[in-house]
Design an enzyme around this catalytic site. Structure first.
Site, short mmCIF file in Angstrom:
data_model
loop_
_atom_site.label_atom_id
_atom_site.label_comp_id
_atom_site.label_asym_id
_atom_site.label_seq_id
_atom_site.Cartn_x
_atom_site.Cartn_y
_atom_site.Cartn_z
CB VAL A 22 42.69 30.62 35.26
CG1 VAL A 22 42.16 30.10 33.95
CG2 VAL A 22 43.23 32.03 35.08
CB SER A 23 38.74 34.33 37.30
OG SER A 23 39.78 35.27 37.49
CB THR A 24 37.24 36.09 32.57
OG1 THR A 24 36.54 36.78 33.61
CG2 THR A 24 36.39 34.91 32.12
#
Length: 496
Positions: A22-24
């Site tokens: 998951v990205s920020t």
């Protein structure tokens, strides 16, 4: 006597490994959250009658899929055995860098004798149909990302040209707000603080004295009334032309002046720029001539600072720093740390050489633009250069954390550095050299200028440079090869 077989086949594994990312930018509760991905993978494993050990679920939280070097991904790839199955929720969770990046990762998995399955797209890459679909979908995903970025950039430029503020609350200057339509308005309380700050400064007070007076009078900082005022913050406010009515917005090579209601007159603003004895080091042009003409790779302005001394008798190093109070974010996007540092001697040497090369080269795009106002030719490698530089910095960070071996670091460093050199080849331009003014004599002056003379020369030329690479001697692993310090001149105005 038992006869031994000539060769014993390597046992085939039947393990199931899972990769989640998951990205920020992802919301915690959306369908791509780590917990959501794990739950879908557990359901799929149960349906396939394959046990999924918690120790074989590898994750990368807050890391972009465009990066090749991810701790969780590297850990998974290093543990693969023949016969393993790798499952990930969606194609975008494995890679976000297009077909080349996706296929390279799939090949590494296949070379280990394993296969990979994408649940959402229902792709099994062991079949020819699955590989074809993989290429098509990865290119579509990359195209969507690029289109979203282009639309976002076009929207910000359009807003700036219309006089609206295309900046979020954390990026806007102190006191500046926007109305419901995006146009600039001032917070009344902070506007009074700004006027008082300029008034104190024009009374010939030092930055430290101005900060102390504002604190004693109870003026709020960006973080509120309980936070203390710092002289460095006072300096940054004084230098910002937004308070005389000009907000400078930059995007790539675009520079737009957005008019805002002025809080001080141009005369009072200019008078506040005057020097005085005993001022902070980062506003001293003798020691830090690049101040005001240098930005970090992330785009934030760099300021001069003294490095702390390891021992009392050591001479402190001078360096330029990307600081959180300047960029208004906790961590620099390029290395994920609060500060990013460059030694002044190394960076000034690279800056002078880059500017001298610009002045000596009549075919340089910035020279053409300065001389004729001609549009710059499109550089097809801009994004790729940024990606390679980010990969080099990430690689160094992984080595410093002990997550990759020295041999692997040096091998990958050599590959990426060679790739970067090929991308830095200048693009040919159609304008003939005699049409461009000869500025080679200025190159000699730049190389000979030091301290205050260099600062004044940069003011005259209107130069802005962007720093890249890493300084030696500012990390615990000084003997590691690291990206060479370079400077790219991103803004250049002709002499009147």
């Amino acid at each position: 006597m038992t006869r031994r077989s000539k060769s014993t086949p390597e046992p085939t594994s039947t393990r199931l490994l899972a990769y989640v990312r998951v990205s920020t930018q992802q919301q915690v509760d959306d369908g791509f959250s780590l917990a959501g991905q794990k739950a879908e993978l557990q359901k799929w494993a149960a349906y396939q009658n394959l046990p999924l050990d918690e120790n074989l679920i590898f994750e990368d939280a807050g890391i972009s899929g465009r990066h090749n070097l991810r701790p969780g991904l590297e850990a998974m790839l290093s543990t693969l055995k023949p016969g393993d199955t790798v499952a990930t929720y969606a194609l975008s969770r494995l890679a976000r860098g297009g077909a080349m990046q996706t296929l390279a990762l799939v090949e590494r998995i296949h070379d280990a004798g394993a296969r990979i399955v994408f649940l959402k797209e229902q792709i099994d890459t062991t079949s020819p149909y699955g590989r074809i679909m993989l290429v098509v979908l990865s290119e579509i995903a990359l195209l969507e990302i690029e289109q979203m970025r282009e639309r976002s950039e076009m929207g910000r430029l359009q807003a700036a040209n219309e006089g609206r503020i295309p900046l979020g609350s954390s990026s806007r200057p102190y006191g500046l707000e926007i109305d419901d339509d995006g146009y600039p308005v001032w917070d009344e309380e902070r506007a009074r603080t700004i006027r008082r700050l300029f008034d104190l400064r024009n009374q010939k007070l030092s930055l430290r004295a101005v900060a102390k007076a504002l604190e004693e009078e109870g003026h709020p900082t960006r973080r509120g009334k309980k936070a203390s005022w710092e002289s460095g913050v006072v300096h940054l406010i004084l230098r910002n032309p937004v308070y005389k009515g000009e907000l400078i917005y930059r995007q790539d090579r675009e520079r737009i002046v957005i008019p805002v209601p002025p809080l001080v007159s141009p005369e009072d603003w200019q008078r506040a720029q005057g020097g005085y004895a005993g001022q902070r080091s980062h506003v001293n042009p003798e020691k830090f001539p690049l101040t005001g003409h240098l930005v970090c790779t992330c785009g934030s302005a760099l300021v001069g600072q003294f490095a702390p001394r390891a021992k009392a008798h050591y001479t402190p190093h001078l360096y330029y720093a990307c600081l959180p109070e300047v960029r208004h974010t906790e961590h620099c996007p390029t290395n994920g740390k609060r500060r990013r540092l460059w030694r002044t001697d190394e960076l000034e040497r690279a800056y002078v050489e880059a500017l001298a090369a610009l002045l000596e080269n009549p075919h340089d795009p910035l020279r053409i633009q300065a001389a004729f106002g001609a549009p710059l030719p499109e550089d097809p490698h801009v994004q790729e250069r940024q990606d390679v530089n980010a990969m080099l910095e990430e690689l160094l960070d992984l080595r410093l954390k002990g997550q990759v071996t020295r041999a692997a670091y040096e091998r990958q460093f050599e590959i990426l550095s060679d790739r970067l050199k090929r991308l830095n080849a200048p693009a040919p331009l159609p304008i003939r050299a005699p049409d461009v003014p000869d500025l080679s004599h200025l190159a000699q002056l730049v190389r000979g200028a030091k301290g205050r003379d260099l600062a004044e020369f940069l003011d005259e030329l209107g130069v802005v440079g962007q720093a890249r690479g890493e300084s030696r001697g500012l990390s615990r692993s000084r003997d590691l090869p690291r990206p060479e310090i370079t400077v790219e001149i991103i803004d250049f105005q002709p002499l009147a």
